[in-house]
Scaffold this motif. Structure first.
Motif, PDB file in Angstrom:
ATOM      1  N   SER A 284      26.011 -20.491 -53.224  1.00 28.98           N
ATOM      2  CA  SER A 284      24.741 -20.844 -52.590  1.00 28.98           C
ATOM      3  C   SER A 284      24.064 -19.537 -52.199  1.00 28.98           C
ATOM      4  O   SER A 284      24.714 -18.577 -51.756  1.00 28.98           O
ATOM      5  N   GLN A 285      22.749 -19.488 -52.379  1.00 32.83           N
ATOM      6  CA  GLN A 285      22.015 -18.244 -52.120  1.00 32.83           C
ATOM      7  C   GLN A 285      21.710 -18.049 -50.639  1.00 32.83           C
ATOM      8  O   GLN A 285      21.169 -17.009 -50.259  1.00 32.83           O
ATOM      9  N   PRO A 305      47.712 -32.843 -37.919  1.00 31.53           N
ATOM     10  CA  PRO A 305      48.532 -33.302 -39.040  1.00 31.53           C
ATOM     11  C   PRO A 305      47.784 -33.469 -40.349  1.00 31.53           C
ATOM     12  O   PRO A 305      48.422 -33.658 -41.357  1.00 31.53           O
ATOM     13  N   ASN A 306      46.448 -33.393 -40.391  1.00 29.13           N
ATOM     14  CA  ASN A 306      45.768 -34.005 -41.551  1.00 29.13           C
ATOM     15  C   ASN A 306      44.607 -33.229 -42.150  1.00 29.13           C
ATOM     16  O   ASN A 306      43.746 -33.840 -42.762  1.00 29.13           O
ATOM     17  N   CYS A 307      44.542 -31.920 -41.951  1.00 28.02           N
ATOM     18  CA  CYS A 307      43.337 -31.253 -42.469  1.00 28.02           C
ATOM     19  C   CYS A 307      43.525 -29.791 -42.800  1.00 28.02           C
ATOM     20  O   CYS A 307      44.482 -29.155 -42.362  1.00 28.02           O
ATOM     21  N   TRP A 308      42.592 -29.305 -43.604  1.00 25.78           N
ATOM     22  CA  TRP A 308      42.443 -27.875 -43.866  1.00 25.78           C
ATOM     23  C   TRP A 308      40.987 -27.603 -44.217  1.00 25.78           C
ATOM     24  O   TRP A 308      40.235 -28.524 -44.540  1.00 25.78           O
ATOM     25  N   PHE A 309      40.617 -26.331 -44.122  1.00 27.61           N
ATOM     26  CA  PHE A 309      39.214 -25.945 -44.262  1.00 27.61           C
ATOM     27  C   PHE A 309      39.124 -24.583 -44.929  1.00 27.61           C
ATOM     28  O   PHE A 309      39.998 -23.746 -44.747  1.00 27.61           O
ATOM     29  N   HIS A 310      38.029 -24.420 -45.690  1.00 26.43           N
ATOM     30  CA  HIS A 310      37.683 -23.080 -46.164  1.00 26.43           C
ATOM     31  C   HIS A 310      36.267 -22.766 -45.682  1.00 26.43           C
ATOM     32  O   HIS A 310      35.310 -23.449 -46.074  1.00 26.43           O
ATOM     33  N   PHE A 311      36.159 -21.730 -44.854  1.00 23.34           N
ATOM     34  CA  PHE A 311      34.852 -21.271 -44.387  1.00 23.34           C
ATOM     35  C   PHE A 311      34.500 -20.012 -45.165  1.00 23.34           C
ATOM     36  O   PHE A 311      35.188 -18.994 -45.052  1.00 23.34           O
ATOM     37  N   LEU A 312      33.444 -20.085 -45.972  1.00 22.32           N
ATOM     38  CA  LEU A 312      32.990 -18.939 -46.738  1.00 22.32           C
ATOM     39  C   LEU A 312      31.640 -18.514 -46.176  1.00 22.32           C
ATOM     40  O   LEU A 312      31.098 -19.169 -45.267  1.00 22.32           O
ATOM     41  N   SER A 313      31.101 -17.455 -46.696  1.00 28.22           N
ATOM     42  CA  SER A 313      29.792 -17.003 -46.195  1.00 28.22           C
ATOM     43  C   SER A 313      28.678 -17.945 -46.653  1.00 28.22           C
ATOM     44  O   SER A 313      27.662 -18.089 -45.979  1.00 28.22           O
ATOM     45  N   ASP A 314      28.865 -18.593 -47.818  1.00 28.80           N
ATOM     46  CA  ASP A 314      27.766 -19.375 -48.403  1.00 28.80           C
ATOM     47  C   ASP A 314      27.969 -20.886 -48.320  1.00 28.80           C
ATOM     48  O   ASP A 314      27.039 -21.655 -48.510  1.00 28.80           O
ATOM     49  N   HIS A 315      29.225 -21.313 -48.083  1.00 28.29           N
ATOM     50  CA  HIS A 315      29.462 -22.749 -47.916  1.00 28.29           C
ATOM     51  C   HIS A 315      30.795 -22.985 -47.218  1.00 28.29           C
ATOM     52  O   HIS A 315      31.573 -22.047 -46.998  1.00 28.29           O
ATOM     53  N   ILE A 316      30.984 -24.227 -46.834  1.00 26.66           N
ATOM     54  CA  ILE A 316      32.217 -24.638 -46.155  1.00 26.66           C
ATOM     55  C   ILE A 316      32.774 -25.827 -46.922  1.00 26.66           C
ATOM     56  O   ILE A 316      32.009 -26.663 -47.407  1.00 26.66           O
ATOM     57  N   VAL A 317      34.093 -25.883 -47.056  1.00 31.06           N
ATOM     58  CA  VAL A 317      34.721 -27.078 -47.625  1.00 31.06           C
ATOM     59  C   VAL A 317      35.703 -27.625 -46.601  1.00 31.06           C
ATOM     60  O   VAL A 317      36.556 -26.882 -46.094  1.00 31.06           O
ATOM     61  N   THR A 318      35.565 -28.908 -46.301  1.00 28.43           N
ATOM     62  CA  THR A 318      36.480 -29.557 -45.342  1.00 28.43           C
ATOM     63  C   THR A 318      37.313 -30.595 -46.080  1.00 28.43           C
ATOM     64  O   THR A 318      36.824 -31.256 -46.999  1.00 28.43           O
ATOM     65  N   PHE A 319      38.570 -30.743 -45.685  1.00 31.16           N
ATOM     66  CA  PHE A 319      39.506 -31.669 -46.329  1.00 31.16           C
ATOM     67  C   PHE A 319      40.158 -32.510 -45.240  1.00 31.16           C
ATOM     68  O   PHE A 319      40.791 -31.966 -44.332  1.00 31.16           O
TER      69      PHE A 319
END
Lengths: 407, 407, 407
Positions: A284-285, A305-319
């Motif tokens: 993402s720009q 018990p139930n999650c993980w996340f990736h925080f990047l500079s341009d987007h976030i992914v939640t699980f």
């Protein structure tokens, strides 16, 4: 069950019934999801007053509701009259909550506003939708179904919020979502997430990770020595940038040693080091929040018990992982971008979601073949490899929690 | 189960396991359908000798058979040789009953007529299909699986037969049938039928009912005062006509106070007051039997445990509820018209069935959302509203029967 | 279960729970398939080194593997690391066995060859795939999951191998296979196979069988007297030929009297007497092995618990029964022809398989209607007819084995 828990050998996978026995499943729901904080959704999924999502955890159905008063409420999706499901959809927007059966009408905070024909003795006061505890931390919504939520959670959030707060999730919007039902027990889904020993099975993801990802120095095989050196160098440059910008990055790893098990770390990514694309280039720009730079690597957060996340500079992914039944598990993945990013200009949904969408499908296959295998009478628990220590950490945490629950 | 029954609070819905626990289901089948008279079919469905329908109640399969001798028999659909289902179809016509596996051949009353290769010692005498008790009352076929059927049934039939006998079901034919599987426990299906508090969800049906249907005078809200007056007037005229024609119409309501719980009443319908159409106009041009007038309202009959009926001047609708499993229930609806009514001239099947076909689909949705809700660990029994007293009556009846059964 | 077994009345079908109770199923798997030799596959299905088939028995998955060393191995399809299924397909060819999850790599005999990242203490020596016992008898592969296989099997094989060895299965190839899931308990599948009292339901098969098949002289009805005489004459001529060629043909029937229950017999076929076609004419133009004549009738072999075979001069049909769940059973049928027979010239797959493919479908319907019937609360065990004595033999064998198992 108590015996199997007591006999668990650290460093090994569980005995089969703890994964596969239908009688085990209600214990998992009560003992883990009924007592501990778990991740439910993000505020970006319910941005406007009246917006809601419903989530199912075992036989529980919960409404995560953005109220008129800007407050987030979590309500049990069970009418107090005759028990009908009040909301049928996975997400939507509504003013009041009206049960379709007999039109009992609740406010967005659960209070019963109206029920026809009750007669003079009818007292709506104590007939609101039952509420669950809810905490919103920089845009992440956590739920606790217990009467008295465990206290450790606040301390953990205090530690980790400074890491992800700069990514300003409250100024993001949903770009893509994926609901994937995995044919396996939810603990196998979690175990699968907690190691990258299987990452040869993730060719798309592998582009973004250094080949030595998840290894300690002594575990690095000879042919990856160069990659190790490249990784150290990239990590060094990342940490310099973080120091300069005042962004926390150091590893915190307390996955089993406390009630709200946690792991967080900011790591360098391979290639251009910006995001989850084949080249490592941004997807993402628009930078999130006031972040100063695209090269901020991957801030990864795990919570039991139930999650993980990736925080990047341009987007976030939640699980988020929601058990459906002993052998079926929903994995809900959500991709968030800056709320002023323009689809088709600043980002392309298919490109944005490509790596993790494929990775999730590969993981679903792994979880299914493992569930089928541990159901085999010939299965015996196996020993985890050194690079799987976080899997063991998850199970150590889980075993302790279940023992507390079963007394 | 015994404890949950003993703890039942009158006026409230049941505790969840009584609706949802798979271990409860066999008790329901044995304690209710295994001991009491229930409605199975109408003679109009099997008009000719050799005609049969099969019905499934839990894991029971029953053959309702029109014998050569004009007698109706009810037989267990289980071959006495090796247990095969003798008849596979839901309905049909046959001379003798021939098991497809080894050709054992039974008469229409169940006697074993022929079995090849039995040898000299083989005695077919005691190897007939097992029979169930059966009573035919003005065209309605009731079944009892118990060795000794309860006695109260005869007295109840004596009371109510004069109400519906004039509609002469034995001179009707099947115009339409609908088999609908509802995803919920059979008791929720029955409860749903026993109240019209949810009738806002039935726009088609609402045309035929006065808006005050099911209310007592004090329950009528201000904006329905006029409707109440209209209803009283229509009911008065209907009762005058009934007196003139000698048709019984007065309410009998003993839904929980006797073993064969019953409710019957003839009520005025809204609009033209003849039938279940949007205008209230007749749906078949042929009067049933020797009825003298189309404006005879709706003779509604409820019987515990599994049926209800609407007898109109121009057609009859019968509803039979057959539990399939703890969370699946068959609702079989049959529309009957005078046997000399001509399809496409005197009646149109789609118009005839429209209101109840749609109403049934709406009810199926209500039952499913309620079953899912009462399966939620957050469900607590709710209090019935005054207009739901017949729901409570059904459960009071059911609880007493189950307590007798479980001892 | 113990009580129901003890109360079993010889000559009758079983009490319902022994067929239908889900709690019974694991006992069947452990007590029968977990302790006794059962038929798994033929070498013709895995002709080359690296070829494998996987078979499922309850929740067991087994790999039947043709190793590099020409040895046949049977391996449990469960990775020793975290339990994943190593092979996902029903059949295929592979060099080593590589688990798709973390690439643990096993030799074709099950030894662990490689696992990455185990560190210095990692000992692959005792982490091979678990092995099951395996015996290959003239091309038939039998498996035993017990630690100590029962000993009776060798003696039985010594008796019957001379009968089928001349058909030289090791020089055959697979022409057709059919996997059919029957909706019934596996014991009903076996019972169905053990009698021809139902053969009126098999019009295609009936062409090849004398109408008096399965009868003793006194059971032959008057109108089949001529067929009996024809059969005796054909059987006499067959036996003469067998004597001349040195082929064993006499009946051995020890279906219940020994642990490895067995029945074998060579019988004349109707019509031309060569094979399973409408005319009795051969279906493949190539004789098997060094057989001297096409008119060799049908060598039928039954073995407890799960198989039967037809060895003809021109082809072989093998039948393996694998329980899937209490009410679902896989029947795997394989047609084998001489390995030098040419498809489209010497044989046509559809013609070859026609009779038994149709017969299997008819049997699947019989098994399903029987399973549904014995699930009915009105079912009571029925008495077998004289021509069903092998059904009784199967159940007598089964009951004794289950009693040994349950102690």
């Amino acid at each position: 069950m108590r015996e199997l828990l007591a006999e668990r050998i650290p460093g090994q996978s569980l005995d089969a019934p703890l994964y596969t026995d239908p009688d085990m499943f209600p214990h998992d729901i009560e003992g883990i999801f009924g007592r501990h904080w778990f991740f439910a959704a993000t505020v970006a999924e319910i941005p406007e007053p009246g917006d809601y999502v419903t989530i199912d955890v075992g036989r529980f159905s919960l409404i995560v509701m953005h109220g008129d008063d800007e407050e987030i409420s979590v309500l049990h999706n069970v009418c107090r009259h005759r028990g009908a499901r009040v909301l049928q959809d996975a997400r939507g927007s509504t003013g009041n909550l009206v049960c379709p059966y007999h039109s009992w009408t609740y406010a967005s905070d659960g209070r019963l506003l109206h029920a026809a024909g009750g007669g003079p003795d009818f007292d709506p006061g104590c007939l609101g939708l039952r509420r669950a505890h809810c905490q919103v931390v920089s845009g992440l919504i956590f739920v606790c179904l217990a009467q008295e939520p465990p206290e450790d959670f606040d301390a953990v959030m205090e530690m980790v919020e400074p890491y992800f707060a700069p990514h300003e999730m409250t100024s993001t919007k949903v770009a893509v979502r994926q609901d994937l039902v995995e044919n396996g027990n939810w603990k196998l889904t979690m175990e699968n997430n907690r190691e990258c020993y299987h990452c040869d099975g993730h060719p798309e993801l592998a582009c973004s990770l250094f080949p030595t990802f998840g290894m300690t120095e002594e575990q690095v095989p000879e042919h990856h020595r160069d990659d190790w050196v490249r990784m150290l160098s990239a990590q060094g440059r990342l940490e310099e940038r973080c120091e300069r910008y005042g962004l926390p990055y150091r590893l915190i790893e307390e996955v089993a040693s406390r009630e709200a098990g946690v792991r967080i770390e900011r790591i360098a990514m391979d290639g251009e080091g910006e995001s989850f694309s084949a080249s490592g280039h941004r997807l993402s720009q628009k930078l999130l929040g006031d972040l100063p730079d695209f090269r901020l690597g991957d801030l990864t957060l795990h919570l039991q018990p139930n999650c993980w996340f990736h925080f990047l500079s341009d987007h976030i992914v939640t699980f988020a992982v929601f058990p459906i039944d002993v052998d079926r598990t929903l994995v809900r993945t959500t991709w968030l971008v800056a709320d002023d990013a323009v689809e088709g200009k600043d980002y392309y949904p298919d490109s944005l979601a490509h790596v993790w969408r494929e990775t999730n499908l590969q993981d679903a296959a792994f979880v299914e073949m493992t569930h089928r295998g541990v159901s085999d009478p010939a299965y015996v628990p196996g020993r985890y490899m050194p690079s799987e220590h976080l899997v063991d950490g998850f199970l150590t945490w889980w075993t302790a929690r279940m023992q507390e629950h079963l007394g």
